[in-house]
Design an enzyme around this catalytic site. Structure first.
Site, PDB file in Angstrom:
ATOM      1  N   ARG A  37       0.978  -1.288  -0.065  1.00 27.63           N
ATOM      2  CA  ARG A  37       0.050  -0.641   0.017  1.00 27.63           C
ATOM      3  C   ARG A  37       0.938   1.158   0.246  1.00 27.63           C
ATOM      4  NH1 ARG A  37      -4.988  -2.559   3.993  1.00 27.63           N
ATOM      5  NH2 ARG A  37      -6.220  -3.179   2.242  1.00 27.63           N
TER       6      ARG A  37
ATOM      7  N   LYS B  18     -20.022 -17.336  -1.570  1.00 25.66           N
ATOM      8  CA  LYS B  18     -21.593 -17.690  -1.463  1.00 25.66           C
ATOM      9  C   LYS B  18     -22.554 -16.501  -2.544  1.00 25.66           C
ATOM     10  CE  LYS B  18     -22.068 -17.895   3.612  1.00 25.66           C
ATOM     11  NZ  LYS B  18     -22.436 -17.121   4.450  1.00 25.66           N
TER      12      LYS B  18
ATOM     13  N   GLY C 244     -12.346  -9.185  -4.262  1.00 23.05           N
ATOM     14  CA  GLY C 244     -12.438 -10.937  -3.703  1.00 23.05           C
ATOM     15  C   GLY C 244     -11.223 -11.321  -3.434  1.00 23.05           C
TER      16      GLY C 244
ATOM     17  N   GLY D 146     -13.538  -4.311  -0.331  1.00 18.31           N
ATOM     18  CA  GLY D 146     -14.565  -3.923  -0.294  1.00 18.31           C
ATOM     19  C   GLY D 146     -15.112  -2.340  -1.471  1.00 18.31           C
TER      20      GLY D 146
END
Ligand code: AMP
Length: 402
Positions: A42, A204, A360, A383
């Site tokens: 980062r 999911k 993801g 996110g």
């Protein structure tokens, strides 16, 4: 999210000579028990923006959060990362032990062109996450030009990521990293060359449903893999044994298939699967039809026919989005499906296709299997990228544009 890069103000539209750039970076880096930085990605990602300001003859006031402090616990102090940041950026980084108040403003006053000041953790103040306007105003007084380069928090309407922008009506822009995240997602969602293929995997259906709904209008092929594929298999009358399933999402799965058909999107579901008698790398395994999994066995990876089918679709695509692994890649015995997808994407990329990995656990998989430099772009924000793919407007992006 369909933002055209030429409509965005970026740091390249500014000359920072003798200016203080107030840059929201994402230095929320992992630390070990000795409070040493274990992954500098980062900090490296923010470097081009910081260097551009310094090379123009300006100075940088960096603001970030680190973790989720409750009471100014020292392990969440950004002081812990000063040495590493100095090494990565190649410039000594000064530090102010609060992000607002007298010490911060004195440190900014004393900052000379070519210098970098890092402010203490924004989240030591509750006002940051609350998006408090007064707090944002205090922060805004620490720089001449506001730069948002924190993609990882662009989906948050916090004081430093969004609210602050109103105090820089003209002098606000995207940093290099945030601009390239937007540019690269647009290469899939708005400017993608057909055939466009989205590989949506992961655990999911429920966590990916909004992404699927949004991209159905944009893609030619939808590959569905990973745990969520078993909800589709069961909804179509398959026997899925102990595989992961969301019983209440079966109708939704059928709706997705119907909607895809109406929109002319080809859906590619697994045909065979590697099954195991336990959720364990050392479990007994065999391969079977995804619709005929024996009782007490669970599907943990894509089978060989599925891998070949997915690879074929991917290699014939001009634009590829990879969001979510197609098996339990964390266990070596169930990683082949995901590795196969990575191989097919890198082959397509080498042949000139555009590939984006993001939103993801596929990012972790691509890095783990060393495919990071064989795809066109790996997103830095989990996110935030997921919300972009869902078609949401991110507060941190909106604030710069308005
Ligand atoms: P996501 O964060 O939604 O991308 O989900 C990623 C997770 O899905 C990873 O930790 C994978 O291990 C998990 N996953 C993928 N395939 C399966 C599967 N067949 N059964 C259970 N979990 C899976």
């Amino acid at each position: 999210m369909c933002l055209k890069i030429h409509a965005m103000k970026t740091i390249n539209d500014f000359n920072f000579r003798d200016k203080k750039a107030l840059i929201r970076v994402d230095f929320n880096v992992p630390l070990n028990d000795d409070l040493q930085v274990t992954d500098t990605t980062r900090i490296e990602a923010a470097k081009p923006t910081i260097i551009k300001v310094l090379e123009d003859g300006g100075s940088c006031v960096l603001m970030s959060h680190l973790g989720r402090p409750k009471n100014r616990e020292p392990e969440f102090s950004l002081k812990n990362i000063v040495e590493t940041a100095s090494d990565v950026l190649g410039v000594h980084v000064k530090f102010a032990s609060d992000c607002v108040g007298q010490e911060a403003s004195d440190a900014v006053t004393n900052l000379n062109p070519g210098e970098i000041l890092l402010l203490e953790n924004l989240r030591y103040h509750d006002s940051e996450k609350k998006g408090d306007v007064d707090f944002a105003k205090q922060l805004s007084e620490l720089g001449d030009i506001y730069v948002n380069d924190a993609f990882g928090t662009a989906h948050r309407a916090h004081a430093s990521t969004a609210v602050i922008a109103q105090f820089f009506p003209e002098n606000k822009c995207f940093g290099n990293l945030l601009a390239s995240e937007i540019e690269n997602v647009n290469k899939v969602l708005s400017d993608g060359e057909a055939p466009i293929t989205a590989i949506i995997g992961g655990a999911k259906v429920s966590s990916k449903i909004t992404v699927i709904e949004n991209i159905l209008d944009k893609v030619d092929n939808l590959i569905i893999g990973g745990g969520m594929a078993f909800t589709f298999a069961k909804a179509q009358g398959g026997q899925i044994g102990n595989s992961l399933v969301e019983e209440d999402k079966q109708d939704l799965a059928l709706d997705i298939l119907k909607s895809a058909q109406e929109k002319g999107v080809a859906v590619h579901l697994p045909v065979d699967t590697v099954i195991a008698d336990d959720f364990n790398n050392d479990a007994n395994t065999q391969t079977c039809d995804i619709m005929e999994i024996p009782d007490n066995w669970m599907g943990l990876d894509a089978g060989p026919q599925t891998r070949a089918k997915f690879a074929d679709v991917i290699k014939n695509s001009k634009t590829i989005l990879f969001n979510g692994p197609v098996g339990v890649f964390e266990m070596p015995n169930f990683a082949n499906g995901t590795i196969g997808v990575c191989e097919a994407i890198s082959e397509a990329t080498a042949a000139g296709s555009f590939s984006l990995v993001g939103g993801g656990d596929s990012v972790a998989a691509v890095k783990q299997f060393k495919f990071g430099d064989k795809v066109s772009y790996v997103s830095t924000g989990g996110g935030a990228m997921l919300e972009m793919l869902e078609g949401k407007t991110l507060p941190g992006i909106e604030a710069i544009l308005t």
